[in-house]
Design an enzyme around this catalytic site. Structure first.
Site, PDB file in Angstrom:
ATOM      1  N   ARG A 116      55.345  28.880  70.462  1.00 11.74           N
ATOM      2  CA  ARG A 116      54.465  29.347  69.391  1.00 11.74           C
ATOM      3  C   ARG A 116      53.241  28.437  69.304  1.00 11.74           C
ATOM      4  O   ARG A 116      53.353  27.250  69.019  1.00 11.74           O
ATOM      5  CB  ARG A 116      55.214  29.352  68.059  1.00 11.74           C
ATOM      6  CG  ARG A 116      56.241  30.452  67.962  1.00 11.74           C
ATOM      7  CD  ARG A 116      56.990  30.421  66.661  1.00 11.74           C
ATOM      8  NE  ARG A 116      56.113  30.378  65.508  1.00 11.74           N
ATOM      9  CZ  ARG A 116      56.552  30.292  64.258  1.00 11.74           C
ATOM     10  NH1 ARG A 116      57.846  30.247  64.005  1.00 11.74           N
ATOM     11  NH2 ARG A 116      55.697  30.258  63.257  1.00 11.74           N
ATOM     12  N   ARG A 152      48.013  25.387  57.561  1.00 16.16           N
ATOM     13  CA  ARG A 152      49.063  26.213  56.970  1.00 16.16           C
ATOM     14  C   ARG A 152      49.601  25.554  55.701  1.00 16.16           C
ATOM     15  O   ARG A 152      49.898  26.230  54.715  1.00 16.16           O
ATOM     16  CB  ARG A 152      50.193  26.448  57.988  1.00 16.16           C
ATOM     17  CG  ARG A 152      49.772  27.395  59.099  1.00 16.16           C
ATOM     18  CD  ARG A 152      50.608  27.269  60.356  1.00 16.16           C
ATOM     19  NE  ARG A 152      51.993  27.615  60.183  1.00 16.16           N
ATOM     20  CZ  ARG A 152      52.934  27.332  61.094  1.00 16.16           C
ATOM     21  NH1 ARG A 152      52.624  26.705  62.208  1.00 16.16           N
ATOM     22  NH2 ARG A 152      54.178  27.680  60.892  1.00 16.16           N
ATOM     23  N   ARG A 178      59.297  21.697  67.540  1.00 21.24           N
ATOM     24  CA  ARG A 178      59.646  23.103  67.726  1.00 21.24           C
ATOM     25  C   ARG A 178      58.643  23.770  68.660  1.00 21.24           C
ATOM     26  O   ARG A 178      59.004  24.597  69.499  1.00 21.24           O
ATOM     27  CB  ARG A 178      59.687  23.821  66.370  1.00 21.24           C
ATOM     28  CG  ARG A 178      60.071  25.294  66.474  1.00 21.24           C
ATOM     29  CD  ARG A 178      60.295  25.903  65.117  1.00 21.24           C
ATOM     30  NE  ARG A 178      59.049  26.340  64.503  1.00 21.24           N
ATOM     31  CZ  ARG A 178      58.958  26.888  63.295  1.00 21.24           C
ATOM     32  NH1 ARG A 178      60.052  27.062  62.556  1.00 21.24           N
ATOM     33  NH2 ARG A 178      57.793  27.263  62.805  1.00 21.24           N
ATOM     34  N   LYS A 232      63.701  27.335  56.602  1.00 20.59           N
ATOM     35  CA  LYS A 232      64.022  28.639  56.009  1.00 20.59           C
ATOM     36  C   LYS A 232      64.749  29.550  56.983  1.00 20.59           C
ATOM     37  O   LYS A 232      65.774  30.135  56.650  1.00 20.59           O
ATOM     38  CB  LYS A 232      62.745  29.327  55.510  1.00 20.59           C
ATOM     39  CG  LYS A 232      62.022  28.600  54.404  1.00 20.59           C
ATOM     40  CD  LYS A 232      60.755  29.326  53.987  1.00 20.59           C
ATOM     41  CE  LYS A 232      59.755  29.551  55.077  1.00 20.59           C
ATOM     42  NZ  LYS A 232      59.134  28.353  55.633  1.00 20.59           N
ATOM     43  N   ARG A 238      54.409  35.036  49.110  1.00 21.06           N
ATOM     44  CA  ARG A 238      53.685  33.782  49.322  1.00 21.06           C
ATOM     45  C   ARG A 238      52.535  33.604  48.335  1.00 21.06           C
ATOM     46  O   ARG A 238      51.900  32.562  48.341  1.00 21.06           O
ATOM     47  CB  ARG A 238      53.133  33.720  50.748  1.00 21.06           C
ATOM     48  CG  ARG A 238      54.221  33.476  51.748  1.00 21.06           C
ATOM     49  CD  ARG A 238      53.636  33.105  53.081  1.00 21.06           C
ATOM     50  NE  ARG A 238      54.695  32.726  54.001  1.00 21.06           N
ATOM     51  CZ  ARG A 238      54.512  32.468  55.265  1.00 21.06           C
ATOM     52  NH1 ARG A 238      53.308  32.531  55.781  1.00 21.06           N
ATOM     53  NH2 ARG A 238      55.522  32.134  56.025  1.00 21.06           N
TER      54      ARG A 238
END
Length: 190
Positions: free
Chosen positions: A134, A146, A128, A14, A89
């Site tokens: 992160r 998640r 990532r 996204k 969401r």
């Protein structure tokens, strides 16, 4: 005015695609993740509260997210349109966004879902996480939590927007350019 909701599971691309789309269509990109990270980095009251949820891999409560997004829209009154990335969401957020936009004489033009297999996305996020720093991208258990949250709370949005004839699914696997072309094809044929 074009108002696009771009959604998909974490790691679906996204953020990457939003960068291309905002430039191509002159849209204001509103990423809840970026807004939360900015607030957390700067230890704002919103950031401190949001961090507690994000660190557990949970979604931030609707009321906190809705107020934050309304403030961001209000900061951009001259925008040609908005690209909502990571919002809504939940059904409550979608309804609140529809009501908020209607109060401004606007509506959602389309929702576009980037679709990809969970196992591919887990690998993307773990990669990532090696470079992003992160913490939520470095723990496979948090990543899968998640996805569970997404399946329970976000996936019902597909039916919500299908009922409005505003839902489009796009294959999120391929090169960045291929995916951008698929998204552009949807937007240009609205």
């Amino acid at each position: 005015m074009i108002n696009i909701v771009l959604f998909g599971k974490p790691g679906a691309g996204k953020g990457t695609q939003a960068e291309f789309l905002k430039e191509k269509y002159n849209l204001t990109h509103l990423s809840t993740g970026d807004i939360f990270r900015f607030n957390m980095k700067n230890n704002t009251p919103l950031g401190i509260e949001a961090k507690q949820y994000i660190d557990r891999g949970d979604l931030v409560p609707d009321s906190l997210t809705i107020n934050m997004l309304q403030d961001e829209v209000d900061k951009n009154p001259e925008s040609a349109g908005f690209l909502f990335d990571g919002f809504p969401r939940t059904l409550a957020q979608a309804d609140a966004l529809d009501q908020f936009l209607a109060s401004k004489g606007q509506s959602i033009t389309a929702t576009i879902a980037l679709e990809a297999d969970d196992e591919i996305l887990v690998k993307r996020l773990l990669e990532r996480g090696k470079t992003s720093g992160r913490a939520d991208d470095q723990d496979e258990e948090k990543i899968r939590n998640r996805y569970q949250e997404y399946n329970e709370k976000t996936a019902p949005l597909m039916d919500y927007y299908k009922q409005q004839n505003k839902f489009y699914a796009v294959d999120g696997i391929g090169t960045i350019a291929e995916i951008t072309a698929r998204l552009s094809n949807v937007i240009e044929n609205l």
